[in-house]
Write an enzyme that holds these catalytic residues in place. Structure first.
Site, mmCIF file in Angstrom:
data_model
loop_
_atom_site.group_PDB
_atom_site.id
_atom_site.type_symbol
_atom_site.label_atom_id
_atom_site.label_comp_id
_atom_site.label_asym_id
_atom_site.label_seq_id
_atom_site.Cartn_x
_atom_site.Cartn_y
_atom_site.Cartn_z
ATOM 1 N N GLY A 19 0.832 -1.210 0.000
ATOM 2 C CA GLY A 19 0.000 0.000 0.000
ATOM 3 C C GLY A 19 0.861 1.252 0.000
ATOM 4 O O GLY A 19 1.930 1.284 -0.612
ATOM 5 N N GLY A 22 4.230 0.585 1.921
ATOM 6 C CA GLY A 22 4.991 -0.433 1.173
ATOM 7 C C GLY A 22 5.562 0.139 -0.124
ATOM 8 O O GLY A 22 6.742 -0.041 -0.436
ATOM 9 N N ARG A 90 -5.495 3.787 9.689
ATOM 10 C CA ARG A 90 -6.530 4.573 10.392
ATOM 11 C C ARG A 90 -7.292 5.497 9.464
ATOM 12 O O ARG A 90 -6.754 5.982 8.475
ATOM 13 C CB ARG A 90 -5.853 5.470 11.432
ATOM 14 C CG ARG A 90 -5.454 4.755 12.654
ATOM 15 C CD ARG A 90 -5.202 5.749 13.764
ATOM 16 N NE ARG A 90 -3.880 6.358 13.701
ATOM 17 C CZ ARG A 90 -3.502 7.352 14.500
ATOM 18 N NH1 ARG A 90 -4.343 7.866 15.381
ATOM 19 N NH2 ARG A 90 -2.278 7.841 14.427
ATOM 20 N N ARG A 159 9.438 13.342 14.364
ATOM 21 C CA ARG A 159 8.372 14.348 14.462
ATOM 22 C C ARG A 159 8.766 15.425 15.480
ATOM 23 O O ARG A 159 8.588 16.622 15.244
ATOM 24 C CB ARG A 159 7.054 13.654 14.846
ATOM 25 C CG ARG A 159 6.505 12.864 13.673
ATOM 26 C CD ARG A 159 5.329 11.983 14.020
ATOM 27 N NE ARG A 159 4.659 11.550 12.783
ATOM 28 C CZ ARG A 159 3.851 10.507 12.693
ATOM 29 N NH1 ARG A 159 3.583 9.773 13.745
ATOM 30 N NH2 ARG A 159 3.291 10.206 11.529
ATOM 31 N N HIS A 183 3.789 3.157 21.029
ATOM 32 C CA HIS A 183 3.529 3.971 19.830
ATOM 33 C C HIS A 183 2.057 4.383 19.831
ATOM 34 O O HIS A 183 1.285 4.038 18.950
ATOM 35 C CB HIS A 183 3.873 3.143 18.597
ATOM 36 C CG HIS A 183 3.855 3.922 17.315
ATOM 37 N ND1 HIS A 183 4.476 5.130 17.156
ATOM 38 C CD2 HIS A 183 3.287 3.644 16.117
ATOM 39 C CE1 HIS A 183 4.295 5.566 15.916
ATOM 40 N NE2 HIS A 183 3.569 4.683 15.274
HETATM 41 N N1 APR Z 1 -1.135 -9.773 3.430
HETATM 42 C C1 APR Z 1 -0.472 -8.797 2.756
HETATM 43 N N2 APR Z 1 -0.966 -7.576 2.566
HETATM 44 C C2 APR Z 1 -2.167 -7.314 3.064
HETATM 45 C C3 APR Z 1 -2.915 -8.265 3.779
HETATM 46 C C4 APR Z 1 -2.352 -9.555 3.952
HETATM 47 N N3 APR Z 1 -2.992 -10.531 4.614
HETATM 48 N N4 APR Z 1 -4.080 -7.695 4.156
HETATM 49 C C5 APR Z 1 -4.057 -6.425 3.721
HETATM 50 N N5 APR Z 1 -2.895 -6.196 3.046
HETATM 51 C C6 APR Z 1 -2.453 -4.999 2.350
HETATM 52 C C7 APR Z 1 -3.573 -4.189 1.745
HETATM 53 O O1 APR Z 1 -4.072 -4.821 0.557
HETATM 54 C C8 APR Z 1 -2.889 -2.854 1.491
HETATM 55 O O2 APR Z 1 -2.374 -2.773 0.171
HETATM 56 O O3 APR Z 1 -1.822 -4.078 3.220
HETATM 57 C C9 APR Z 1 -1.757 -2.843 2.516
HETATM 58 C C10 APR Z 1 -1.854 -1.693 3.499
HETATM 59 O O4 APR Z 1 -1.642 -0.528 2.788
HETATM 60 P P1 APR Z 1 -2.437 0.828 3.090
HETATM 61 O O5 APR Z 1 -3.878 0.540 3.304
HETATM 62 O O6 APR Z 1 -2.058 1.818 2.053
HETATM 63 O O7 APR Z 1 -1.861 1.265 4.518
HETATM 64 P P2 APR Z 1 -0.465 1.970 4.854
HETATM 65 O O8 APR Z 1 -0.639 3.434 4.901
HETATM 66 O O9 APR Z 1 0.603 1.398 4.019
HETATM 67 O O10 APR Z 1 -0.310 1.500 6.385
HETATM 68 C C11 APR Z 1 -0.189 0.144 6.713
HETATM 69 O O11 APR Z 1 1.063 0.619 8.713
HETATM 70 O O12 APR Z 1 1.492 2.587 9.895
HETATM 71 C C12 APR Z 1 0.695 1.444 9.793
HETATM 72 O O13 APR Z 1 -1.372 2.206 10.751
HETATM 73 C C13 APR Z 1 -0.736 1.801 9.546
HETATM 74 O O14 APR Z 1 -1.567 -0.386 10.071
HETATM 75 C C14 APR Z 1 -1.262 0.506 9.011
HETATM 76 C C15 APR Z 1 -0.082 -0.041 8.215
#
Ligand code: APR
Length: 321
Positions: A19, A22, A90, A159, A183
Site C-alpha cells: 500500500g 509499502g 486509520r 516528528r 507507539h
Molecule cells: N497480506 C499482505 N498484505 C495485506 C494483507 C495480507 N494478509 N491484508 C491487507 N494487506 C495490504 C492491503 O491490501 C494494502 O495494500 O496491506 C496494505 C496496506 O496498505 P495501506 O492501506 O495503504 O496502509 P499503509 O498506509 O501502508 O499502512 C499500513 O502501517 O502505519 C501502519 O497504521 C498503519 O496499520 C497501518 C499499516
C-alpha cells in the site's frame, strides 16, 4: 541463482503490504540501492503494477535494483529483511488501537508466511497497533528477539525534531530528540534528550511552548489522518523503517529508538516497548538502558500500562487469554 528475475547477489528486501507505506519503502530502497525488492500484497495487480512502475524509474534514477510485485509468498524466499505493513490504516476518528482485531488476524497470516519462506530474515513491523503487532509477529514466527523489531520511535523522534527545528528555524540535522514508550498517544518525548547541537532544548524554548510541541508530537499521526481523511502517514513511517533496514544490511551499529522485546531492561519484562537499541548485522544487537528522570519514568510506566492493555485485548481477540 535466480528467482523470477531477482538476483541473490544483492540483498533481498521483502515488503509485505504494497500500500502507501509499502510502495514508498520500495521506492526508497531502490533509490538508496539497498538491494532487490519484492513487494507482496493480497490484492492481485497492486504489487505487480507498483513494481513495474518503480522499475521503469530505474533508468532515470540510475538504479539497477530489481523489483518484483507478487501475491505469492514463495517469492519472498530467502529475504534478508521483511518489512511488514500489511493491514488496514486509520481513518479520521480512529485510534491505532481500533485497528487491533483486523490487523491481528492479518499479522498472524503474514507471520506464518515469513516463518516459512524467510526464516533467517530480520522482521521489521510497522502495522498498527504497533506494540501488539510486533509482539504477535515474535510469537508467530518464533524468531529470536534480535530479529523481530518494531518501527515506532524513529518516526516519533523525527516528528519531535521536525517541530523543534521549525520552532527555532534551524536545520533538522542540528536537532537530536528521543521519544520512547508505546507507539500511541501516551508516547514519551524525553525532553532532557532533546539537544540543539548539544544545547538542551529547555535553554532555547520555554517550558510552556515545549509542552505544546510535545502534545503535537503525540498527536502527529492523528493530525495527518485528519487531513488525509482516507488513510494515515506514509512517507515518514517508510523512511523510518528503511533507516532500520539500512542499519542492519550495512552493519552500521546505529543507535535508534525502536520497539524491542524487553526482558528486564528498564524494569520491563516480556513486552515490546520503544527504547534506544543498537542495530547492526545481528539485528537488535543491544538495548541501551538510559537513566530516566522520575517524571519520564512515570510517563514511561503509564505508557507501558497501555501496551499491556492492548496486548491483553489482542490475546482475548485471538482466544489465547
Ligand atoms: N497480506 C499482505 N498484505 C495485506 C494483507 C495480507 N494478509 N491484508 C491487507 N494487506 C495490504 C492491503 O491490501 C494494502 O495494500 O496491506 C496494505 C496496506 O496498505 P495501506 O492501506 O495503504 O496502509 P499503509 O498506509 O501502508 O499502512 C499500513 O502501517 O502505519 C501502519 O497504521 C498503519 O496499520 C497501518 C499499516
Amino acid at each position: 541463482m535466480k528467482e523470477r528475475g531477482i538476483t541473490v547477489a544483492r540483498k533481498k528486501i521483502a515488503l509485505i503490504g504494497a500500500g502507501n507505506i509499502g510502495g514508498t519503502m520500495a521506492h526508497l530502497c531502490l533509490l538508496k540501492g539497498l538491494g532487490d525488492v519484492v513487494l507482496y500484497d493480497v490484492i492481485d495487480g497492486l504489487p505487480q503494477g507498483k513494481a513495474l512502475d518503480l522499475l521503469q524509474s530505474g533508468p532515470i534514477e540510475n538504479f539497477d535494483g530489481k523489483c518484483l510485485g507478487t501475491t505469492q509468498y514463495e517469492d519472498i524466499a530467502g529475504a534478508d529483511v521483511c518489512i511488514v505493513t500489511a493491514g488496514i490504516a486509520r481513518k479520521p476518528g480512529m485510534s491505532r488501537d481500533d485497528l487491533l482485531g483486523t490487523n491481528a488476524k492479518i499479522l498472524g497470516q503474514v507471520g506464518e508466511g515469513i516463518k516459512k519462506y524467510a526464516p533467517d530474515s530480520l522482521v521489521i513491523v510497522i502495522t498498527n497497533p504497533l506494540d501488539a503487532m510486533v509482539t504477535l509477529m515474535k510469537r508467530v514466527t518464533g524468531f529470536p528477539k534480535n530479529r523481530v523489531v518494531g518501527q515506532s520511535g524513529i518516526l516519533d523522534s523525527s516528528r519531535y525534531r521536525t517541530f523543534v527545528a521549525q520552532e527555532l528555524n534551524v536545520s533538522v540535522s542540528s536537532v537530536a530528540a528521543l521519544v520512547l514508550g508505546g507507539h500511541g498517544d501516551d508516547m514519551v518525548p524525553v525532553r532532557s534528550s532533546c539537544l540543539i547541537s548539544g544545547v538542551p532544548v529547555e535553554k532555547l524554548i520555554p517550558a510552556k511552548r515545549l509542552d505544546e510541541i510535545e502534545a503535537r508530537v503525540r498527536n502527529a499521526g492523528g493530525e495527518i489522518v485528519a487531513l488525509l481523511k482516507t488513510g494515515s502517514a506514509y512517507y515518514s513511517p517508510a523512511s523510518a523503517a528503511v533507516r532500520m533496514a539500512e542499519a542492519y544490511l550495512f552493519d552500521k551499529k546505529e543507535i535508534l529508538p525502536c520497539a524491542a522485546l524487553l526482558e528486564g531492561e528498564y524494569g520491563v519484562n516480556g513486552y515490546y516497548f520503544c527504547v534506544p537499541v543498537m542495530i547492526g548485522a545481528g539485528g537488535v544487537e543491544k538495548i541501551i538502558d538510559i537513566h530516566l528522570s522520575a517524571t519520564d519514568k512515570k510517563a514511561f510506566d503509564e505508557s507501558l500500562n497501555h501496551v499491556k492493555d492492548i496486548v491483553q485485548s489482542m490475546d482475548r481477540i485471538l482466544g489465547v487469554a
